[in-house]
Write a protein that holds these residues in place. Structure first.
Motif, PDB file in Angstrom:
ATOM      1  N   LEU A  34       0.865  -1.176   0.000  1.00 23.50           N
ATOM      2  CA  LEU A  34       0.000   0.000   0.000  1.00 23.50           C
ATOM      3  C   LEU A  34       0.901   1.225   0.000  1.00 23.50           C
ATOM      4  N   ASN A  35       0.863   1.985  -1.093  1.00 16.54           N
ATOM      5  CA  ASN A  35       1.735   3.149  -1.246  1.00 16.54           C
ATOM      6  C   ASN A  35       0.951   4.442  -1.099  1.00 16.54           C
ATOM      7  N   GLN A  36       1.655   5.472  -0.588  1.00 16.94           N
ATOM      8  CA  GLN A  36       1.049   6.792  -0.424  1.00 16.94           C
ATOM      9  C   GLN A  36       1.667   7.729  -1.456  1.00 16.94           C
ATOM     10  N   TYR A  37       0.816   8.390  -2.212  1.00 17.19           N
ATOM     11  CA  TYR A  37       1.253   9.333  -3.246  1.00 17.19           C
ATOM     12  C   TYR A  37       0.736  10.723  -2.936  1.00 17.19           C
ATOM     13  N   GLU A  38       1.519  11.713  -3.359  1.00 23.04           N
ATOM     14  CA  GLU A  38       1.045  13.100  -3.375  1.00 23.04           C
ATOM     15  C   GLU A  38       1.120  13.517  -4.835  1.00 23.04           C
ATOM     16  N   GLY A  39      -0.032  13.617  -5.460  1.00 30.28           N
ATOM     17  CA  GLY A  39      -0.068  13.788  -6.910  1.00 30.28           C
ATOM     18  C   GLY A  39       0.418  12.497  -7.547  1.00 30.28           C
ATOM     19  N   ASP A  40       1.453  12.602  -8.386  1.00 29.31           N
ATOM     20  CA  ASP A  40       2.036  11.411  -9.007  1.00 29.31           C
ATOM     21  C   ASP A  40       3.348  10.996  -8.353  1.00 29.31           C
ATOM     22  N   VAL A  41       3.700  11.640  -7.241  1.00 27.01           N
ATOM     23  CA  VAL A  41       4.970  11.383  -6.572  1.00 27.01           C
ATOM     24  C   VAL A  41       4.766  10.422  -5.405  1.00 27.01           C
ATOM     25  N   LEU A  42       5.539   9.346  -5.397  1.00 25.34           N
ATOM     26  CA  LEU A  42       5.483   8.380  -4.305  1.00 25.34           C
ATOM     27  C   LEU A  42       6.095   8.999  -3.058  1.00 25.34           C
ATOM     28  N   ILE A  43       5.307   9.110  -2.004  1.00 31.48           N
ATOM     29  CA  ILE A  43       5.769   9.701  -0.748  1.00 31.48           C
ATOM     30  C   ILE A  43       6.237   8.619   0.213  1.00 31.48           C
ATOM     31  N   THR A  44       5.376   7.644   0.466  1.00 30.33           N
ATOM     32  CA  THR A  44       5.687   6.588   1.427  1.00 30.33           C
ATOM     33  C   THR A  44       5.343   5.225   0.838  1.00 30.33           C
ATOM     34  N   PRO A  45       6.360   4.415   0.536  1.00 26.39           N
ATOM     35  CA  PRO A  45       6.063   3.040   0.104  1.00 26.39           C
ATOM     36  C   PRO A  45       5.715   2.193   1.331  1.00 26.39           C
ATOM     37  N   GLY A  46       4.718   1.368   1.191  1.00 25.89           N
ATOM     38  CA  GLY A  46       4.316   0.498   2.293  1.00 25.89           C
ATOM     39  C   GLY A  46       5.152  -0.764   2.327  1.00 25.89           C
ATOM     40  N   PRO A  47       5.039  -1.527   3.406  1.00 22.98           N
ATOM     41  CA  PRO A  47       5.773  -2.799   3.480  1.00 22.98           C
ATOM     42  C   PRO A  47       5.195  -3.806   2.486  1.00 22.98           C
ATOM     43  N   GLU A  48       6.075  -4.606   1.905  1.00 24.23           N
ATOM     44  CA  GLU A  48       5.634  -5.614   0.945  1.00 24.23           C
ATOM     45  C   GLU A  48       5.197  -6.882   1.663  1.00 24.23           C
ATOM     46  N   ALA A  49       4.175  -7.517   1.110  1.00 25.37           N
ATOM     47  CA  ALA A  49       3.697  -8.790   1.650  1.00 25.37           C
ATOM     48  C   ALA A  49       3.145  -9.613   0.489  1.00 25.37           C
ATOM     49  N   GLU A  50       3.194 -10.926   0.640  1.00 21.56           N
ATOM     50  CA  GLU A  50       2.672 -11.809  -0.398  1.00 21.56           C
ATOM     51  C   GLU A  50       1.210 -12.129  -0.105  1.00 21.56           C
ATOM     52  N   TYR A  51       0.381 -11.969  -1.123  1.00 26.84           N
ATOM     53  CA  TYR A  51      -1.039 -12.289  -1.030  1.00 26.84           C
ATOM     54  C   TYR A  51      -1.372 -13.303  -2.111  1.00 26.84           C
ATOM     55  N   CYS A  52      -2.216 -14.272  -1.775  1.00 26.74           N
ATOM     56  CA  CYS A  52      -2.582 -15.325  -2.708  1.00 26.74           C
ATOM     57  C   CYS A  52      -4.096 -15.484  -2.765  1.00 26.74           C
ATOM     58  N   ASP A  53      -4.556 -15.931  -3.915  1.00 25.78           N
ATOM     59  CA  ASP A  53      -5.928 -16.367  -4.141  1.00 25.78           C
ATOM     60  C   ASP A  53      -6.957 -15.342  -3.670  1.00 25.78           C
ATOM     61  N   ALA A  54      -7.815 -15.690  -2.727  1.00 17.74           N
ATOM     62  CA  ALA A  54      -8.921 -14.820  -2.317  1.00 17.74           C
ATOM     63  C   ALA A  54      -8.422 -13.510  -1.723  1.00 17.74           C
ATOM     64  N   GLU A  55      -7.345 -13.559  -0.941  1.00 15.93           N
ATOM     65  CA  GLU A  55      -6.780 -12.327  -0.377  1.00 15.93           C
ATOM     66  C   GLU A  55      -6.292 -11.409  -1.492  1.00 15.93           C
ATOM     67  N   LEU A  56      -5.637 -11.973  -2.487  1.00 21.53           N
ATOM     68  CA  LEU A  56      -5.134 -11.186  -3.611  1.00 21.53           C
ATOM     69  C   LEU A  56      -6.284 -10.558  -4.384  1.00 21.53           C
ATOM     70  N   ILE A  57      -7.318 -11.301  -4.629  1.00 22.68           N
ATOM     71  CA  ILE A  57      -8.485 -10.770  -5.340  1.00 22.68           C
ATOM     72  C   ILE A  57      -9.098  -9.611  -4.563  1.00 22.68           C
ATOM     73  N   ALA A  58      -9.194  -9.761  -3.235  1.00 28.39           N
ATOM     74  CA  ALA A  58      -9.751  -8.702  -2.388  1.00 28.39           C
ATOM     75  C   ALA A  58      -8.876  -7.451  -2.431  1.00 28.39           C
ATOM     76  N   ILE A  59      -7.557  -7.610  -2.367  1.00 29.82           N
ATOM     77  CA  ILE A  59      -6.628  -6.474  -2.417  1.00 29.82           C
ATOM     78  C   ILE A  59      -6.761  -5.758  -3.757  1.00 29.82           C
ATOM     79  N   GLN A  60      -6.804  -6.505  -4.850  1.00 28.46           N
ATOM     80  CA  GLN A  60      -6.876  -5.895  -6.171  1.00 28.46           C
ATOM     81  C   GLN A  60      -8.220  -5.213  -6.426  1.00 28.46           C
ATOM     82  N   ALA A  61      -9.237  -5.568  -5.662  1.00 34.93           N
ATOM     83  CA  ALA A  61     -10.554  -4.953  -5.829  1.00 34.93           C
ATOM     84  C   ALA A  61     -10.685  -3.628  -5.079  1.00 34.93           C
ATOM     85  N   ILE A  62      -9.732  -3.312  -4.207  1.00 31.62           N
ATOM     86  CA  ILE A  62      -9.793  -2.073  -3.428  1.00 31.62           C
ATOM     87  C   ILE A  62      -9.456  -0.898  -4.339  1.00 31.62           C
TER      88      ILE A  62
END
Length: 77
Positions: A34-62
């Motif tokens: 989950l990244n934070q942008y101000e305009g088109d500039v990346l301000i704060t990159p979030g921590p990376e995590a692996e998501y699979c199947d139903a969790e991945l579908i839910a994340i991509q739907a947000i």
């Protein structure tokens, strides 16, 4: 007696072969953050995590969330 044991063994093998693990039903996993942008500039990159199947579908739907000048986006690779 031997035929009964053989029958039970074959039945057990048949049942066991029909069972699946609940993990990776679709076999689709991605690394997301989950990244934070101000305009088109990346301000704060979030921590990376692996998501699979139903969790991945839910994340991509947000949808992107806008809070004042900031936009929060889920990005997966």
């Amino acid at each position: 007696m031997k035929s009964k044991k053989l029958y039970l063994f074959i039945l057990l093998v048949f049942i066991a072969s029909g069972l699946n693990s609940c993990e990776n039903l679709l076999g689709n996993c991605k690394i997301c953050q989950l990244n934070q942008y101000e305009g088109d500039v990346l301000i704060t990159p979030g921590p990376e995590a692996e998501y699979c199947d139903a969790e991945l579908i839910a994340i991509q739907a947000i949808k992107d969330e806008v809070d004042g000048p900031y936009t929060y986006k889920w990005e997966c690779r």
